[in-house]
Design an enzyme around this catalytic site. Structure first.
Site, PDB file in Angstrom:
ATOM      1  N   GLU A   1      85.065 -66.060  63.225  1.00  0.00           N
ATOM      2  CA  GLU A   1      86.034 -65.108  63.777  1.00  0.00           C
ATOM      3  C   GLU A   1      86.050 -63.848  62.923  1.00  0.00           C
ATOM      4  OE1 GLU A   1      90.027 -66.499  64.794  1.00  0.00           O
ATOM      5  OE2 GLU A   1      90.811 -64.476  64.683  1.00  0.00           O
ATOM      6  N   GLU A   7      91.949 -75.601  71.074  1.00  0.00           N
ATOM      7  CA  GLU A   7      92.475 -76.060  69.792  1.00  0.00           C
ATOM      8  C   GLU A   7      93.417 -77.262  69.857  1.00  0.00           C
ATOM      9  OE1 GLU A   7      93.695 -71.915  68.977  1.00  0.00           O
ATOM     10  OE2 GLU A   7      92.819 -72.271  67.023  1.00  0.00           O
ATOM     11  N   ARG A  34     101.014 -69.014  61.853  1.00  0.00           N
ATOM     12  CA  ARG A  34     100.936 -70.109  62.823  1.00  0.00           C
ATOM     13  C   ARG A  34     101.403 -71.421  62.183  1.00  0.00           C
ATOM     14  NH1 ARG A  34      99.007 -70.883  68.138  1.00  0.00           N
ATOM     15  NH2 ARG A  34      98.137 -68.817  68.390  1.00  0.00           N
TER      16      ARG A  34
HETATM   17  N1  LUZ Z   1      93.088 -65.989  65.664  1.00  0.00           N
HETATM   18  C1  LUZ Z   1      93.874 -64.923  65.548  1.00  0.00           C
HETATM   19  C2  LUZ Z   1      93.560 -67.167  66.070  1.00  0.00           C
HETATM   20  O1  LUZ Z   1      93.394 -63.867  65.148  1.00  0.00           O
HETATM   21  N2  LUZ Z   1      95.172 -65.022  65.883  1.00  0.00           N
HETATM   22  C3  LUZ Z   1      95.738 -66.166  66.309  1.00  0.00           C
HETATM   23  O2  LUZ Z   1      96.915 -66.218  66.602  1.00  0.00           O
HETATM   24  C4  LUZ Z   1      94.910 -67.297  66.399  1.00  0.00           C
HETATM   25  N3  LUZ Z   1      95.402 -68.470  66.783  1.00  0.00           N
HETATM   26  C5  LUZ Z   1      94.610 -69.509  66.846  1.00  0.00           C
HETATM   27  C6  LUZ Z   1      93.272 -69.360  66.508  1.00  0.00           C
HETATM   28  N4  LUZ Z   1      92.761 -68.216  66.138  1.00  0.00           N
HETATM   29 MO1  MOS Z   2      89.884 -69.648  66.086  1.00  0.00          MO
HETATM   30  S1  MOS Z   2      90.654 -70.816  64.637  1.00  0.00           S
HETATM   31  O1  MOS Z   2      88.645 -68.668  65.699  1.00  0.00           O
HETATM   32  O2  MOS Z   2      90.529 -69.883  67.521  1.00  0.00           O
END
Ligand code: LUZ
Ligand code: MOS
Length: 762
Positions: free
Chosen positions: A226, A706, A304
């Site tokens: 990510e 998830e 989160r």
């Molecule tokens: N990525 C992100 C995530 O940038 N913001 C989020 O709220 C998130 N939640 C779950 C997985 N990736």
């Molecule tokens: Mo994510 S933890 O790249 O949804």
């Protein structure tokens, strides 16, 4: 419909970043990283590396022409370490050579002199020293302090939760190809092509329109790409533009494991108060997040954790301390669940501890406290269309919760060498990026004159099946067969400002955008068909590739309609844009609405522990999962089973061990064990809720990426349950993962031993 890549995958023909034929003159990069975890660089000598025949370029911090610091939330991370190294294998130099072998050989010849500084790997210690990445925050609902006295039971405990390596099959990699006029085209294994594009442009000091990022598919992402795919894409682009040659960086497994961040390890303290009827009256928890050396995504991950700290339970008094603690590890990052699993684990541990004290089964407490419609979370969102109790009750009926306890106890009474245990794990996971602005999706739909269709969206195919979902949505919108539709690579020249494929929201956001694009084209097609057939546009529909008028079959085929529309100069392409309504979120306030909706489910896990050896088998996992109206059953099932496997792996086998001097001890797949097919239960049942349409998702679906991960947490408490049947205990500290070694140590009265240093030189 099946996963659209399944045949390519099983025949080995699907193309990944570096499978595409190498362009002429392709060079290869290797990274030289810091030999120690913390210190001041006194001197760097790359002359020996530079002198090697076949080395074409050596790049350090000073070679960066534009912005030298990167990061998604704040730009606090230098692309190359230059005065201070912050973690073991922290990148300092990029070597580019004719082959990857040469580049690695040269990287080994780099010499760096470093004055060592103190190393912290424990977030509690960092917290005590005040080394936090952002202000420590405390969230409160009600007043926990006022109720401890009224509780019949008050229990406290400490938790040490390990991180997790992403263990994607495809390690991080990128290929950059210089183009005319200072442009660069980058093939990157990334979940966030626009983050790559933006950061490459900033690092090179050029406008974003000179950078094109293209992503066909990833061999797994799980959050690990990510944010942290950006680094390698920037390095490859820097070298490619400077040398005017294509440059590729492919990390090998050990480099990937050592240089990239993981799921955040946490240390936690909890205090829980209950009435003797089993109601949870108060929960006080402190989360010390092991953030690593830089911010990366630590702040939103920690958010989160806070949002999911009460998981599926209604609790009147809640207090949550959240600290992002700086340690000398690679910056920890997104990983499926994104802090949610860590939040939920602490409460499950507290419930287990309370159940032990009260002499009841944890599920008795769990069931009593499940959330329902109208419940207001500590962050302000009020639940509606809550299906938590529904999934629990359907699981309770289907999997006979009422008899599990008796069955397990009967087994344990008649067996000495093995013991069984079980646990139930309810999950309520909020769907949306908590950074509200990221909740946007885009789609570009093209119908060609032969009636075939292509769709491009912001969604990244990383095995999860988003491309298949997009194809299904287009096929259903147009009433044509999925074989008539192709999903293109994700490309920043076709779709701008793409949100990362993350937060389980990719199919939701890009799928709804695709529906909007299809609707726009369809309205033109229906006008043409109505004119042709002599009816009203609203009476036109298309099914199985044939146009219908007022539900009656006509002679007009899809292909003919498309061609007629083209000759009538009717638009056959459209761009759709979607953003979910009603979201607002401010971490510092308490009246928020961060989530579009929630995904719910309940899982029962049963295990058997071998009390002589300490190893265990996961006997069964049985799940009732709410996915709304699923789009493609096999794709959804793959997500549920894969998420469960990863969740079980996190709390059982995957031992991410660091030495006190900040070196990862389990840095190869020989010492880091991820679950495999054999480890997974033979008895795996997944039931989807029926008649559970979700108005928020495309075609009534719900996000699925998830939430199933967190079912795996049940495996930890099922194993603990079995251990307790052999030797009842209250551990000083609840330590995860529950490796067979740890099980063995807790079955017998021996003190924990430190893992040995690996002796194999790599
Ligand atoms: N990525 C992100 C995530 O940038 N913001 C989020 O709220 C998130 N939640 C779950 C997985 N990736
Ligand atoms: Mo994510 S933890 O790249 O949804």
């Amino acid at each position: 419909m099946r996963h659209c890549d399944s045949e390519l995958h099983v025949t080995g023909r699907s193309e990944y970043t570096d499978d595409v034929a190498p362009p002429e003159g392709l060079l290869h990069g290797a990274v030289f990283g810091s030999p120690i975890a913390h210190g001041k660089i006194r001197n760097l000598d790359t002359s020996a590396a530079n002198a090697i025949e076949g080395v074409r370029g050596v790049f350090v911090y000073d070679d960066i022409p534009g912005q030298k610091f990167i990061g998604a939330v704040i730009q606090d991370e230098p692309l190359f370490a230059y005065d201070e190294v912050m973690y073991h294998e922290h990148p300092i130099v990029l070597i580019v050579a004719d082959t990857a072998e040469l580049a690695r050989k040269a990287a080994k010849l780099c010499k760096v002199e470093i004055d060592p500084l103190p190393i912290t790997v424990c977030p509690r210690e960092a917290y005590k020293a005040g080394d936090v990445l952002q202000e420590v925050r405390i969230f409160e609902k009600g007043d926990v302090e006022s109720v401890w006295d009224q509780c019949d039971y008050v229990l406290e405990g400490k938790i040490d939760l390990a991180g997790q390596d992403h263990t994607y099959l495809e390690t991080n990699r990128a290929r950059a190809v210089p183009k005319e006029d200072g442009q660069v085209k980058v093939y990157s294994s990334t979940q966030s092509p626009s983050a790559g594009q933006k950061t490459i442009a900033a690092v090179l000091g050029i406008p974003m329109h000179k950078v094109e990022v293209d992503v066909k598919r990833l061999g797994g992402g799980f959050g690990g790409k990510e944010d942290q795919a950006t680094h390698w894409a920037c390095m490859a682009s820097l070298a490619a533009v400077k040398l005017q040659r294509p440059v590729q960086i492919v990390l090998n497994r050990v480099e990937d494991m050592q240089m990239t961040g993981k799921r955040h390890p946490y240390k936690q303290d909890f205090k829980i108060g209950l009435s003797k009827e089993g109601e949870i009256l108060a929960f006080d928890v402190a989360h010390y997040q092991n953030s690593g050396a830089y911010m990366d995504l630590s702040a939103p991950v920690l958010e989160r954790t806070v949002l999911h700290a009460t998981n599926a339970y209604a609790i009147p008094h809640v207090k949550i301390l959240a600290a992002a603690c700086r340690t000398h590890l690679p910056p920890n990052t997104a990983y499926r669940g994104f802090g949610g699993p860590q939040g939920m684990f602490a409460l499950e541990a507290a419930i287990y501890r309370a159940a032990t004290e009260m002499g009841v089964s944890p599920d008795w407490i769990q069931k009593k406290n499940l959330i329902q419609d109208g419940y207001k979370f500590h962050y302000g969102q009020v639940l509606k269309d809550c299906r938590m109790q529904r999934t629990w009750e359907e699981a309770e009926d289907a999997f006979e919760f009422s008899s599990v306890n008796d069955r397990v106890e009967a087994y344990n009474q008649t067996h000495r060498g093995t013991k069984k245990g079980f646990a139930i794990m309810p999950v309520c996971f909020g769907i949306s990026f908590t950074k509200t602005f990221l909740n946007q999706g885009s789609s570009l739909v093209h119908i060609y004159t032969d009636g075939s269709v292509s769709v491009s969206t912001g969604g990244i195919e990383m095995g999860q099946g988003v491309s298949s979902n997009m194809i299904a949505i287009v096929a259903r919108s147009f009433g044509i067969s999925p074989d008539r539709v192709r999903c293109n690579s994700t490309n920043t020249s076709r779709i701008a400002n793409i949100s990362p494929s993350a937060a389980s929201a990719t199919s939701d956001l890009n799928g709804n955008a695709t529906l909007i694009a299809c609707q726009e084209i369809l309205s033109g097609l229906c006008d043409v068909a109505a004119r042709e057939l002599g009816g009203k546009p609203e009476d036109i529909s298309i099914e199985n590739g044939i146009v219908h008028l007022s539900d009656n079959l006509t002679d007009l085929t899809w292909e003919q309609l498309v061609l007629k529309s083209y000759f009538s100069r009717v638009q056959l392409m459209a761009h759709g844009f979607y953003t979910p309504p009603g979201l607002h979120y401010d971490f510092t306030k308490s009246d928020n609405n961060p989530f579009h909706y929630y995904t719910y489910g309940t899982c029962l896990i049963e295990v058997t522990v071998d009390c002589l050896r300490g190893n265990y088998t996961i006997d069964s996992a049985k799940i009732v999962h709410d996915l709304g109206r699923g789009i493609i059953r096999s794709v959804d099932l793959g997500q549920v089973e894969g998420g469960l496997a990863q969740g079980i792996g996190w709390v059982t086998l995957e031992d991410l061990a660091y030495s006190d001097d900040g070196r990862l001890l389990s840095f190869a797949l020989s010492t880091y064990k991820a679950p495999d097919a054999d480890f997974m239960p033979d008895d795996l049942v997944v039931k989807f809720l029926e008649n559970a349409d979700n108005p928020g998702g495309p075609l009534g679906s719900k996000a699925v990426g998830e939430p199933p991960f967190m079912y795996g947490i049940g495996a930890y408490f099922a194993i603990q349950h079995a251990i307790d049947a052999f030797r009842p205990q209250i551990p000083d500290e609840i330590v995860s993962p529950m490796t067979p070694e740890r099980v063995l140590l807790s079955l017998y009265d021996v003190k924990s031993v430190k893992p040995a240093e690996p002796s194999v030189a790599l």
